[in-house]
Write an enzyme that holds these catalytic residues in place. Sequence first.
Site, mmCIF file in Angstrom:
data_model
loop_
_atom_site.group_PDB
_atom_site.id
_atom_site.type_symbol
_atom_site.label_atom_id
_atom_site.label_comp_id
_atom_site.label_asym_id
_atom_site.label_seq_id
_atom_site.Cartn_x
_atom_site.Cartn_y
_atom_site.Cartn_z
ATOM 1 N N ARG A 15 0.842 -1.197 0.000
ATOM 2 C CA ARG A 15 0.000 0.000 0.000
ATOM 3 C C ARG A 15 0.883 1.257 0.000
ATOM 4 N NH1 ARG A 15 -3.516 -1.422 5.189
ATOM 5 N NH2 ARG A 15 -1.506 -2.283 5.742
ATOM 6 N N TYR A 94 -0.431 4.569 10.625
ATOM 7 C CA TYR A 94 -0.690 3.562 11.667
ATOM 8 C C TYR A 94 0.563 3.447 12.528
ATOM 9 C CZ TYR A 94 -4.798 1.704 9.146
ATOM 10 O OH TYR A 94 -6.016 1.543 8.553
ATOM 11 N N HIS A 96 0.335 1.681 16.209
ATOM 12 C CA HIS A 96 0.198 0.533 17.117
ATOM 13 C C HIS A 96 1.349 0.491 18.124
ATOM 14 C CE1 HIS A 96 -3.218 -1.080 14.930
ATOM 15 N NE2 HIS A 96 -2.570 -0.856 13.802
ATOM 16 N N GLU A 118 -4.956 4.502 14.008
ATOM 17 C CA GLU A 118 -5.819 3.533 14.709
ATOM 18 C C GLU A 118 -6.511 4.099 15.934
ATOM 19 O OE1 GLU A 118 -2.540 3.278 14.522
ATOM 20 O OE2 GLU A 118 -1.705 2.995 16.523
ATOM 21 N N ASP A 198 -23.121 -13.218 17.357
ATOM 22 C CA ASP A 198 -22.512 -12.108 18.093
ATOM 23 C C ASP A 198 -23.038 -12.135 19.521
ATOM 24 O OD1 ASP A 198 -20.982 -9.307 16.938
ATOM 25 O OD2 ASP A 198 -21.800 -9.229 18.968
ATOM 26 N N ARG A 203 -26.342 -5.256 18.425
ATOM 27 C CA ARG A 203 -25.744 -5.536 17.112
ATOM 28 C C ARG A 203 -26.595 -6.565 16.352
ATOM 29 N NH1 ARG A 203 -22.811 -2.747 13.571
ATOM 30 N NH2 ARG A 203 -22.122 -4.206 11.983
ATOM 31 N N SER A 220 -24.296 -15.526 20.425
ATOM 32 C CA SER A 220 -23.082 -16.333 20.490
ATOM 33 C C SER A 220 -22.877 -16.943 21.872
ATOM 34 C CB SER A 220 -21.878 -15.454 20.125
ATOM 35 O OG SER A 220 -20.686 -16.184 20.262
ATOM 36 N N ASP A 270 -4.818 -11.199 13.985
ATOM 37 C CA ASP A 270 -3.949 -10.080 14.406
ATOM 38 C C ASP A 270 -4.114 -9.763 15.892
ATOM 39 O OD1 ASP A 270 -6.501 -9.047 14.055
ATOM 40 O OD2 ASP A 270 -5.786 -7.100 13.369
ATOM 41 N N VAL A 298 -4.031 -15.280 7.681
ATOM 42 C CA VAL A 298 -3.112 -14.214 7.273
ATOM 43 C C VAL A 298 -3.382 -12.960 8.110
ATOM 44 C CG1 VAL A 298 -2.429 -12.704 5.363
ATOM 45 C CG2 VAL A 298 -2.808 -15.143 4.951
ATOM 46 N N ALA A 299 -2.311 -12.445 8.714
ATOM 47 C CA ALA A 299 -2.491 -11.346 9.676
ATOM 48 C C ALA A 299 -2.705 -9.991 8.996
ATOM 49 C CB ALA A 299 -1.285 -11.289 10.609
HETATM 50 N N1 LIG Z 1 -6.356 -10.239 9.592
HETATM 51 C C1 LIG Z 1 -6.506 -9.015 9.114
HETATM 52 O O1 LIG Z 1 -5.912 -8.644 8.114
HETATM 53 C C2 LIG Z 1 -7.470 -8.078 9.775
HETATM 54 C C3 LIG Z 1 -7.875 -6.898 9.132
HETATM 55 C C4 LIG Z 1 -8.823 -6.085 9.763
HETATM 56 C C5 LIG Z 1 -9.307 -6.433 11.036
HETATM 57 N N2 LIG Z 1 -8.864 -7.568 11.633
HETATM 58 C C6 LIG Z 1 -9.352 -8.031 12.949
HETATM 59 O O2 LIG Z 1 -10.671 -8.523 12.831
HETATM 60 C C7 LIG Z 1 -11.274 -8.508 14.124
HETATM 61 C C8 LIG Z 1 -12.667 -7.905 14.041
HETATM 62 O O3 LIG Z 1 -12.560 -6.524 13.721
HETATM 63 P P1 LIG Z 1 -13.845 -5.591 13.560
HETATM 64 O O4 LIG Z 1 -13.369 -4.311 12.983
HETATM 65 O O5 LIG Z 1 -14.939 -6.320 12.900
HETATM 66 O O6 LIG Z 1 -14.243 -5.351 15.104
HETATM 67 P P2 LIG Z 1 -15.687 -4.889 15.627
HETATM 68 O O7 LIG Z 1 -15.450 -4.317 16.982
HETATM 69 O O8 LIG Z 1 -16.381 -4.070 14.601
HETATM 70 O O9 LIG Z 1 -16.507 -6.256 15.767
HETATM 71 C C9 LIG Z 1 -16.196 -7.256 16.684
HETATM 72 C C10 LIG Z 1 -17.482 -7.957 17.072
HETATM 73 O O10 LIG Z 1 -17.154 -9.113 17.847
HETATM 74 C C11 LIG Z 1 -18.218 -9.296 18.749
HETATM 75 N N3 LIG Z 1 -17.840 -10.268 19.769
HETATM 76 C C12 LIG Z 1 -17.025 -10.110 20.850
HETATM 77 N N4 LIG Z 1 -16.933 -11.270 21.517
HETATM 78 C C13 LIG Z 1 -17.682 -12.184 20.864
HETATM 79 C C14 LIG Z 1 -17.999 -13.561 21.060
HETATM 80 N N5 LIG Z 1 -17.496 -14.258 22.094
HETATM 81 N N6 LIG Z 1 -18.807 -14.171 20.161
HETATM 82 C C15 LIG Z 1 -19.301 -13.498 19.120
HETATM 83 N N7 LIG Z 1 -19.063 -12.199 18.892
HETATM 84 C C16 LIG Z 1 -18.264 -11.554 19.746
HETATM 85 C C17 LIG Z 1 -18.518 -7.901 19.244
HETATM 86 O O11 LIG Z 1 -19.786 -7.813 19.848
HETATM 87 C C18 LIG Z 1 -18.419 -7.106 17.939
HETATM 88 O O12 LIG Z 1 -19.686 -6.979 17.299
HETATM 89 C C19 LIG Z 1 -10.316 -7.721 15.007
HETATM 90 O O13 LIG Z 1 -9.519 -8.633 15.748
HETATM 91 C C20 LIG Z 1 -9.452 -6.974 14.026
HETATM 92 O O14 LIG Z 1 -8.191 -6.642 14.556
HETATM 93 C C21 LIG Z 1 -7.955 -8.388 11.031
#
Ligand SMILES: NC(=O)c1ccc[n+]([C@@H]2O[C@H](COP(=O)([O-])OP(=O)(O)OC[C@H]3O[C@@H](n4cnc5c(N)ncnc54)[C@H](O)[C@@H]3O)[C@@H](O)[C@H]2O)c1
Length: 372
Positions: A15, A94, A96, A118, A198, A203, A220, A270, A298-299
């Site tokens: 990027r 970013y 972190h 972030e 969830d 939500r 959930s 991640d 993939v992170a």
């Molecule tokens: N791998 C990657 O490249 C990448 C890229 C972007 C985001 N992410 C990761 O993806 C994850 C989700 O990000 P997001 O932006 O959607 O966050 P978000 O806060 O929008 O959504 C997370 C959801 O998880 C729910 N939740 C929490 N505990 C739960 C459980 N036990 N069971 C079911 N639902 C539960 C919450 O209520 C919330 O709605 C984060 O860890 C973020 O860091 C990874």
Amino acid sequence: MKIGCPKEIKPQEFRVGMTPNAAQEAVARGHEVIIETGAGLGSGFDNDAYVAAGARIVDTAKEVFATADMIVKVKEPQAVERKMLREGQLLFTYLHLAPDPEQTHDLLASGCTAIAYETVTDSNGGLPLLAPMSEVAGRLAPQVGSWTLQKANGGRGVLMGGVPGVGPAKVVVIGGGVVGTHAAQVAAGMGADVTVLDRSLPRLRYLDDVFGGRFKNQYSTAGATAELIQSADMVIGAVLIPGAAAPKLITREQLSTMKPGAVLVDVAIDQGGCFETSKATTHADPIYEVDGIMHYCVANMPGAVARTSTIALGNATMPFMLALADKGWKQACQDDPHLLAGLNVHAGQLTYYAVGKALGIDVVSPAMVVKA
Ligand SMILES: NC(=O)c1ccc[n+]([C@@H]2O[C@H](COP(=O)([O-])OP(=O)(O)OC[C@H]3O[C@@H](n4cnc5c(N)ncnc54)[C@H](O)[C@@H]3O)[C@@H](O)[C@H]2O)c1
């Protein structure tokens, strides 16, 4: 203001911090934009596109850092970049910092002012500069999951949408936030039978109101998860508990209850991953098998679609970048508390409480810093 954008140097990062369109907007407001040669190539933007936008191309990152008042990037500055930051220079990217004491100390020592994407907030309590990457990762998850489901890749050999006379794949999405909602939308669009889990009732109500006809949702619990994964072809992990490691929601033992060749896509990798058997992988070698179940972990998923990700990130960062350039960081942060929430470092002082707590460093109130 002189705005500089170096080429990203972190491995596998394609990027770029500024698109030609963002450069053009900055130039139109009277700012000078300096781009390192080739900075946009990984995202499909050549030097000519930046020159046409009114930017100036320079040969080295050193020139960018030496000339610019504000550096706009994607990833946290690497050690060699941190050495080029100087007192009074503004860094917008970013960061972190919480798990990264080395970077934090270098930024403090440089005397720069650093605003982290972030931690910038919005009026809905969201993180507007993280959301675009969650949208990308969410929409990508069923795409990579469906590829993994193919026989040659170790999967069950199930087509997402089925065909007339053959039912669709069953997809379970755990976590219905930004990632989960976008993942469910795309999986449903591919014709799969999708259920989102969830733990937040508000939500689930929102998902039901907006997407009720397109995918199902369920509260959930460990029991609901255990039941649903038995018939799932694909499970997408998309949970987040802010500030904490992801909870492990599928154990190794439970893999034996799943169908052989089913696929786990752990987007939450991640944050440590939400399946016990998840370990971070790279785009070069994204999948592996445990007890007959395929894993994709993939992170930095957005890196796979660098062009889309660059444009999506640029759309979100541009208004803030322009405000910083037009007004200077102090006035811009005084005018916008959400941008102020992004202030992590200023003139040798840490200004973000969670980072200070994580690293045991004293923190100065950002509100005090902008008033000084
Ligand atoms: N791998 C990657 O490249 C990448 C890229 C972007 C985001 N992410 C990761 O993806 C994850 C989700 O990000 P997001 O932006 O959607 O966050 P978000 O806060 O929008 O959504 C997370 C959801 O998880 C729910 N939740 C929490 N505990 C739960 C459980 N036990 N069971 C079911 N639902 C539960 C919450 O209520 C919330 O709605 C984060 O860890 C973020 O860091 C990874």
